[in-house]
Design a protein around this motif. Structure first.
Motif, PDB file in Angstrom:
ATOM      1  N   GLY A 280       0.784  -1.222   0.000  1.00 21.35           N
ATOM      2  CA  GLY A 280       0.000   0.000   0.000  1.00 21.35           C
ATOM      3  C   GLY A 280       0.816   1.271   0.000  1.00 21.35           C
ATOM      4  N   SER A 281       2.142   1.165   0.017  1.00 19.73           N
ATOM      5  CA  SER A 281       2.981   2.363   0.010  1.00 19.73           C
ATOM      6  C   SER A 281       2.970   2.996  -1.372  1.00 19.73           C
ATOM      7  N   ASN A 282       2.830   4.294  -1.400  1.00 19.41           N
ATOM      8  CA  ASN A 282       2.812   5.011  -2.677  1.00 19.41           C
ATOM      9  C   ASN A 282       4.250   5.378  -3.044  1.00 19.41           C
ATOM     10  N   VAL A 283       4.977   4.383  -3.513  1.00 15.31           N
ATOM     11  CA  VAL A 283       6.399   4.578  -3.805  1.00 15.31           C
ATOM     12  C   VAL A 283       6.625   5.175  -5.188  1.00 15.31           C
ATOM     13  N   PHE A 284       5.577   5.283  -6.003  1.00 16.14           N
ATOM     14  CA  PHE A 284       5.765   5.739  -7.371  1.00 16.14           C
ATOM     15  C   PHE A 284       5.915   7.249  -7.480  1.00 16.14           C
ATOM     16  N   LEU A 285       5.542   7.982  -6.420  1.00 17.36           N
ATOM     17  CA  LEU A 285       5.610   9.435  -6.496  1.00 17.36           C
ATOM     18  C   LEU A 285       7.038   9.935  -6.589  1.00 17.36           C
ATOM     19  N   ASN A 286       7.980   9.206  -5.974  1.00 14.23           N
ATOM     20  CA  ASN A 286       9.374   9.635  -5.948  1.00 14.23           C
ATOM     21  C   ASN A 286      10.201   9.045  -7.079  1.00 14.23           C
ATOM     22  N   MET A 287       9.571   8.319  -7.993  1.00  9.15           N
ATOM     23  CA  MET A 287      10.320   7.671  -9.076  1.00  9.15           C
ATOM     24  C   MET A 287      10.250   8.517 -10.338  1.00  9.15           C
ATOM     25  N   ASN A 288      11.383   8.608 -11.042  1.00  4.68           N
ATOM     26  CA  ASN A 288      11.399   9.324 -12.316  1.00  4.68           C
ATOM     27  C   ASN A 288      10.971   8.385 -13.443  1.00  4.68           C
ATOM     28  N   MET A 289      10.976   8.892 -14.660  1.00  7.36           N
ATOM     29  CA  MET A 289      10.496   8.115 -15.797  1.00  7.36           C
ATOM     30  C   MET A 289      11.360   6.882 -16.055  1.00  7.36           C
ATOM     31  N   ILE A 290      12.667   7.024 -15.873  1.00 12.94           N
ATOM     32  CA  ILE A 290      13.550   5.874 -16.101  1.00 12.94           C
ATOM     33  C   ILE A 290      13.278   4.788 -15.066  1.00 12.94           C
ATOM     34  N   GLY A 291      13.063   5.202 -13.806  1.00  8.93           N
ATOM     35  CA  GLY A 291      12.750   4.217 -12.776  1.00  8.93           C
ATOM     36  C   GLY A 291      11.444   3.491 -13.044  1.00  8.93           C
ATOM     37  N   LEU A 292      10.425   4.232 -13.497  1.00 13.24           N
ATOM     38  CA  LEU A 292       9.156   3.595 -13.843  1.00 13.24           C
ATOM     39  C   LEU A 292       9.304   2.631 -15.015  1.00 13.24           C
ATOM     40  N   ASN A 293      10.133   3.019 -15.965  1.00 16.46           N
ATOM     41  CA  ASN A 293      10.393   2.137 -17.105  1.00 16.46           C
ATOM     42  C   ASN A 293      11.070   0.849 -16.640  1.00 16.46           C
ATOM     43  N   ASP A 294      12.062   0.984 -15.749  1.00 20.24           N
ATOM     44  CA  ASP A 294      12.742  -0.204 -15.206  1.00 20.24           C
ATOM     45  C   ASP A 294      11.771  -1.091 -14.443  1.00 20.24           C
ATOM     46  N   LEU A 295      10.896  -0.466 -13.669  1.00 19.84           N
ATOM     47  CA  LEU A 295       9.919  -1.237 -12.901  1.00 19.84           C
ATOM     48  C   LEU A 295       8.983  -2.003 -13.818  1.00 19.84           C
ATOM     49  N   GLY A 296       8.505  -1.352 -14.883  1.00 15.42           N
ATOM     50  CA  GLY A 296       7.647  -2.046 -15.829  1.00 15.42           C
ATOM     51  C   GLY A 296       8.334  -3.225 -16.488  1.00 15.42           C
ATOM     52  N   LEU A 297       9.592  -3.052 -16.855  1.00 14.23           N
ATOM     53  CA  LEU A 297      10.337  -4.144 -17.472  1.00 14.23           C
ATOM     54  C   LEU A 297      10.562  -5.290 -16.490  1.00 14.23           C
ATOM     55  N   GLN A 298      10.814  -4.947 -15.215  1.00 15.79           N
ATOM     56  CA  GLN A 298      11.001  -5.987 -14.204  1.00 15.79           C
ATOM     57  C   GLN A 298       9.714  -6.765 -13.968  1.00 15.79           C
ATOM     58  N   ILE A 299       8.577  -6.073 -13.955  1.00 13.93           N
ATOM     59  CA  ILE A 299       7.287  -6.753 -13.785  1.00 13.93           C
ATOM     60  C   ILE A 299       7.024  -7.683 -14.963  1.00 13.93           C
ATOM     61  N   GLU A 300       7.281  -7.218 -16.174  1.00  8.25           N
ATOM     62  CA  GLU A 300       7.092  -8.069 -17.351  1.00  8.25           C
ATOM     63  C   GLU A 300       8.001  -9.296 -17.296  1.00  8.25           C
ATOM     64  N   HIS A 301       9.215  -9.107 -16.831  1.00  7.22           N
ATOM     65  CA  HIS A 301      10.143 -10.236 -16.705  1.00  7.22           C
ATOM     66  C   HIS A 301       9.617 -11.251 -15.705  1.00  7.22           C
ATOM     67  N   ASN A 302       9.084 -10.787 -14.560  1.00 12.37           N
ATOM     68  CA  ASN A 302       8.553 -11.700 -13.554  1.00 12.37           C
ATOM     69  C   ASN A 302       7.325 -12.437 -14.074  1.00 12.37           C
ATOM     70  N   ILE A 303       6.470 -11.743 -14.821  1.00 12.02           N
ATOM     71  CA  ILE A 303       5.283 -12.400 -15.381  1.00 12.02           C
ATOM     72  C   ILE A 303       5.692 -13.484 -16.380  1.00 12.02           C
ATOM     73  N   ARG A 304       6.660 -13.192 -17.221  1.00 15.92           N
ATOM     74  CA  ARG A 304       7.144 -14.213 -18.168  1.00 15.92           C
ATOM     75  C   ARG A 304       7.740 -15.407 -17.432  1.00 15.92           C
ATOM     76  N   GLU A 305       8.445 -15.150 -16.342  1.00 17.97           N
ATOM     77  CA  GLU A 305       9.041 -16.241 -15.575  1.00 17.97           C
ATOM     78  C   GLU A 305       7.961 -17.103 -14.932  1.00 17.97           C
ATOM     79  N   ILE A 306       6.888 -16.462 -14.414  1.00 17.63           N
ATOM     80  CA  ILE A 306       5.775 -17.219 -13.833  1.00 17.63           C
ATOM     81  C   ILE A 306       5.111 -18.084 -14.907  1.00 17.63           C
ATOM     82  N   CYS A 307       4.871 -17.519 -16.079  1.00 18.72           N
ATOM     83  CA  CYS A 307       4.274 -18.287 -17.177  1.00 18.72           C
ATOM     84  C   CYS A 307       5.146 -19.473 -17.563  1.00 18.72           C
TER      85      CYS A 307
END
Length: 233
Positions: free
Chosen positions: A123-150
Protein backbone atom coordinates in the motif's frame (compact mmCIF):
# COMPACT_ATOMS: atom_id res chain seq x y z
CA UNK A 1 45.82 -18.41 11.27
CA UNK A 2 45.73 -16.91 7.79
CA UNK A 3 48.56 -14.79 6.54
CA UNK A 4 47.94 -11.08 6.12
CA UNK A 5 47.44 -10.00 2.52
CA UNK A 6 50.51 -8.25 1.12
CA UNK A 7 50.00 -4.95 -0.65
CA UNK A 8 51.51 -5.15 -4.14
CA UNK A 9 53.57 -1.96 -4.19
CA UNK A 10 57.22 -1.04 -4.42
CA UNK A 11 59.02 -1.54 -1.08
CA UNK A 12 60.82 1.72 -0.31
CA UNK A 13 62.91 0.35 2.56
CA UNK A 14 66.18 -1.07 1.16
CA UNK A 15 66.74 -3.81 3.73
CA UNK A 16 63.12 -4.96 3.65
CA UNK A 17 63.15 -4.96 -0.16
CA UNK A 18 66.33 -7.06 -0.27
CA UNK A 19 64.98 -9.55 2.26
CA UNK A 20 61.72 -9.83 0.33
CA UNK A 21 63.62 -10.37 -2.93
CA UNK A 22 65.66 -13.26 -1.53
CA UNK A 23 62.60 -14.88 0.03
CA UNK A 24 60.43 -14.55 -3.09
CA UNK A 25 63.25 -15.66 -5.41
CA UNK A 26 63.71 -18.84 -3.42
CA UNK A 27 59.97 -19.52 -3.51
CA UNK A 28 59.80 -18.81 -7.27
CA UNK A 29 62.60 -21.25 -8.10
CA UNK A 30 60.95 -23.87 -5.91
CA UNK A 31 57.68 -23.43 -7.82
CA UNK A 32 59.51 -23.72 -11.16
CA UNK A 33 61.12 -26.96 -10.03
CA UNK A 34 57.75 -28.35 -8.87
CA UNK A 35 56.15 -27.37 -12.18
CA UNK A 36 58.83 -29.25 -14.13
CA UNK A 37 58.49 -32.36 -11.96
CA UNK A 38 54.69 -32.48 -11.76
CA UNK A 39 53.93 -31.66 -15.40
CA UNK A 40 57.04 -33.06 -17.11
CA UNK A 41 57.75 -29.93 -19.14
CA UNK A 42 60.84 -28.02 -20.16
CA UNK A 43 61.15 -24.88 -18.07
CA UNK A 44 63.88 -22.44 -17.14
CA UNK A 45 64.28 -19.26 -15.13
CA UNK A 46 66.60 -16.25 -15.52
CA UNK A 47 66.53 -13.64 -12.76
CA UNK A 48 68.45 -10.36 -12.90
CA UNK A 49 68.83 -8.38 -9.69
CA UNK A 50 70.75 -5.30 -8.49
CA UNK A 51 72.22 -7.36 -5.68
CA UNK A 52 74.22 -9.80 -7.86
CA UNK A 53 76.63 -9.20 -10.70
CA UNK A 54 75.53 -12.32 -12.59
CA UNK A 55 71.91 -13.36 -13.22
CA UNK A 56 70.41 -16.29 -11.38
CA UNK A 57 69.96 -19.22 -13.82
CA UNK A 58 67.88 -22.33 -13.26
CA UNK A 59 68.38 -25.26 -13.77
CA UNK A 60 71.72 -24.72 -15.52
CA UNK A 61 73.20 -22.65 -18.39
CA UNK A 62 72.90 -25.67 -20.71
CA UNK A 63 69.29 -26.28 -19.70
CA UNK A 64 68.42 -22.62 -20.30
CA UNK A 65 70.02 -22.68 -23.75
CA UNK A 66 68.07 -25.81 -24.66
CA UNK A 67 64.72 -24.26 -23.65
CA UNK A 68 65.46 -20.95 -25.40
CA UNK A 69 66.56 -22.73 -28.56
CA UNK A 70 63.33 -24.71 -28.64
CA UNK A 71 61.32 -21.55 -28.09
CA UNK A 72 63.07 -19.71 -30.95
CA UNK A 73 62.26 -22.54 -33.35
CA UNK A 74 58.53 -22.16 -32.77
CA UNK A 75 56.42 -20.30 -35.37
CA UNK A 76 55.93 -16.63 -34.64
CA UNK A 77 52.19 -17.09 -34.21
CA UNK A 78 52.63 -19.82 -31.63
CA UNK A 79 55.21 -17.82 -29.68
CA UNK A 80 53.03 -14.77 -29.30
CA UNK A 81 49.66 -16.52 -28.83
CA UNK A 82 49.64 -16.41 -25.03
CA UNK A 83 52.21 -13.69 -24.45
CA UNK A 84 51.06 -10.41 -22.92
CA UNK A 85 52.83 -7.18 -22.18
CA UNK A 86 52.25 -5.12 -19.08
CA UNK A 87 49.96 -2.81 -21.03
CA UNK A 88 47.83 -5.60 -22.52
CA UNK A 89 47.65 -7.40 -19.17
CA UNK A 90 46.34 -4.27 -17.46
CA UNK A 91 43.82 -3.72 -20.26
CA UNK A 92 42.52 -7.27 -19.84
CA UNK A 93 42.17 -6.82 -16.09
CA UNK A 94 40.35 -3.50 -16.53
CA UNK A 95 37.96 -5.00 -19.09
CA UNK A 96 37.23 -7.94 -16.78
CA UNK A 97 36.64 -5.63 -13.81
CA UNK A 98 34.32 -3.46 -15.94
CA UNK A 99 32.23 -6.48 -16.95
CA UNK A 100 31.94 -7.51 -13.30
CA UNK A 101 30.87 -3.97 -12.42
CA UNK A 102 28.15 -4.00 -15.12
CA UNK A 103 26.84 -7.33 -13.85
CA UNK A 104 26.80 -6.09 -10.26
CA UNK A 105 24.97 -2.91 -11.25
CA UNK A 106 22.36 -4.95 -13.12
CA UNK A 107 21.84 -7.23 -10.11
CA UNK A 108 21.54 -4.24 -7.78
CA UNK A 109 19.01 -2.57 -10.06
CA UNK A 110 16.87 -5.72 -10.25
CA UNK A 111 16.90 -6.05 -6.45
CA UNK A 112 15.93 -2.38 -6.12
CA UNK A 113 12.98 -2.84 -8.48
CA UNK A 114 11.86 -5.96 -6.61
CA UNK A 115 11.92 -3.99 -3.36
CA UNK A 116 9.73 -1.30 -4.94
CA UNK A 117 7.29 -3.98 -6.13
CA UNK A 118 6.94 -5.43 -2.64
CA UNK A 119 6.52 -1.98 -1.11
CA UNK A 120 3.74 -1.16 -3.57
CA UNK A 121 1.91 -4.37 -2.62
CA UNK A 122 1.80 -3.20 1.01
CA UNK A 123 0.00 0.00 0.00
CA UNK A 124 2.98 2.36 0.01
CA UNK A 125 2.81 5.01 -2.68
CA UNK A 126 6.40 4.58 -3.80
CA UNK A 127 5.76 5.74 -7.37
CA UNK A 128 5.61 9.43 -6.50
CA UNK A 129 9.37 9.63 -5.95
CA UNK A 130 10.32 7.67 -9.08
CA UNK A 131 11.40 9.32 -12.32
CA UNK A 132 10.50 8.12 -15.80
CA UNK A 133 13.55 5.87 -16.10
CA UNK A 134 12.75 4.22 -12.78
CA UNK A 135 9.16 3.59 -13.84
CA UNK A 136 10.39 2.14 -17.11
CA UNK A 137 12.74 -0.20 -15.21
CA UNK A 138 9.92 -1.24 -12.90
CA UNK A 139 7.65 -2.05 -15.83
CA UNK A 140 10.34 -4.14 -17.47
CA UNK A 141 11.00 -5.99 -14.20
CA UNK A 142 7.29 -6.75 -13.79
CA UNK A 143 7.09 -8.07 -17.35
CA UNK A 144 10.14 -10.24 -16.70
CA UNK A 145 8.55 -11.70 -13.55
CA UNK A 146 5.28 -12.40 -15.38
CA UNK A 147 7.14 -14.21 -18.17
CA UNK A 148 9.04 -16.24 -15.58
CA UNK A 149 5.78 -17.22 -13.83
CA UNK A 150 4.27 -18.29 -17.18
CA UNK A 151 7.35 -20.33 -18.00
CA UNK A 152 7.32 -22.12 -14.65
CA UNK A 153 3.56 -22.81 -14.86
CA UNK A 154 3.99 -24.27 -18.33
CA UNK A 155 6.85 -26.46 -17.13
CA UNK A 156 4.83 -27.75 -14.16
CA UNK A 157 1.82 -28.43 -16.38
CA UNK A 158 3.98 -30.38 -18.84
CA UNK A 159 5.49 -32.45 -16.03
CA UNK A 160 2.04 -33.20 -14.59
CA UNK A 161 0.71 -34.15 -18.04
CA UNK A 162 3.59 -36.54 -18.69
CA UNK A 163 3.42 -38.14 -15.22
CA UNK A 164 -0.33 -38.87 -14.90
CA UNK A 165 -1.84 -42.11 -16.27
CA UNK A 166 -4.43 -41.72 -19.01
CA UNK A 167 -7.13 -43.80 -17.20
CA UNK A 168 -7.37 -41.45 -14.18
CA UNK A 169 -10.22 -39.06 -13.59
CA UNK A 170 -9.43 -35.31 -13.78
CA UNK A 171 -10.02 -34.93 -10.03
CA UNK A 172 -7.50 -37.68 -9.29
CA UNK A 173 -4.99 -36.07 -11.64
CA UNK A 174 -5.28 -32.73 -9.83
CA UNK A 175 -4.86 -34.44 -6.44
CA UNK A 176 -1.73 -36.27 -7.50
CA UNK A 177 -0.25 -33.18 -9.09
CA UNK A 178 -0.44 -31.51 -5.67
CA UNK A 179 1.23 -34.49 -3.94
CA UNK A 180 -1.68 -35.85 -1.78
CA UNK A 181 -4.36 -38.50 -2.20
CA UNK A 182 -7.50 -37.97 -0.12
CA UNK A 183 -7.68 -34.44 1.31
CA UNK A 184 -7.54 -31.40 -0.98
CA UNK A 185 -5.21 -28.59 0.08
CA UNK A 186 -7.45 -25.56 -0.38
CA UNK A 187 -4.69 -23.03 0.15
CA UNK A 188 -2.62 -24.52 -2.67
CA UNK A 189 -5.66 -24.56 -4.95
CA UNK A 190 -6.41 -20.93 -4.17
CA UNK A 191 -2.83 -19.99 -5.03
CA UNK A 192 -3.08 -21.84 -8.31
CA UNK A 193 -6.42 -20.17 -9.09
CA UNK A 194 -4.91 -16.78 -8.28
CA UNK A 195 -2.11 -17.38 -10.77
CA UNK A 196 -4.60 -18.52 -13.41
CA UNK A 197 -6.74 -15.42 -12.84
CA UNK A 198 -3.66 -13.22 -13.00
CA UNK A 199 -2.56 -14.66 -16.34
CA UNK A 200 -6.09 -14.46 -17.80
CA UNK A 201 -6.60 -10.81 -16.74
CA UNK A 202 -5.92 -8.18 -19.47
CA UNK A 203 -2.35 -6.80 -19.19
CA UNK A 204 -3.48 -3.27 -18.33
CA UNK A 205 -4.97 -4.56 -15.04
CA UNK A 206 -1.80 -6.18 -13.74
CA UNK A 207 -0.30 -3.00 -12.42
CA UNK A 208 -3.00 -1.70 -10.08
CA UNK A 209 -1.54 -3.62 -7.07
CA UNK A 210 -4.99 -4.00 -5.49
CA UNK A 211 -5.90 -0.29 -5.41
CA UNK A 212 -8.75 1.52 -7.05
CA UNK A 213 -6.61 3.31 -9.57
CA UNK A 214 -5.44 1.15 -12.48
CA UNK A 215 -2.03 2.01 -13.88
CA UNK A 216 -1.20 1.54 -17.52
CA UNK A 217 1.66 -0.88 -18.29
CA UNK A 218 4.93 1.00 -18.54
CA UNK A 219 6.21 -0.97 -21.50
CA UNK A 220 3.10 -0.05 -23.54
CA UNK A 221 3.16 3.69 -22.82
CA UNK A 222 6.87 4.30 -22.98
CA UNK A 223 8.97 3.86 -26.05
CA UNK A 224 12.00 1.90 -24.87
CA UNK A 225 14.10 3.40 -27.63
CA UNK A 226 13.68 6.80 -25.97
CA UNK A 227 14.97 5.46 -22.66
CA UNK A 228 18.08 3.36 -23.30
CA UNK A 229 18.90 1.27 -20.27
CA UNK A 230 22.00 -0.89 -19.72
CA UNK A 231 20.25 -2.97 -17.06
CA UNK A 232 17.41 -4.14 -19.32
CA UNK A 233 18.78 -4.52 -22.86
Amino acid sequence: MTRKKVKLAYISNDSARKATFKKRKKGLLKKVSELKTLCGIDVCAIIFSPYDDQPEIWPSPLGVQRVLSRFKKMPEMEKSKKMVSQDSFLRQRIAKAYEQLKKQRKDNREKEMERVMFQSLTGSNVFLNMNMIGLNDLGLQIEHNIREICRRMETLNNIATMARPSNEEPSQQVEKSFGFDGQMNMEAMQKQQWLVDLMSTPPQQHFGFGGEEVMQPFADTINNNLWPNPFYP
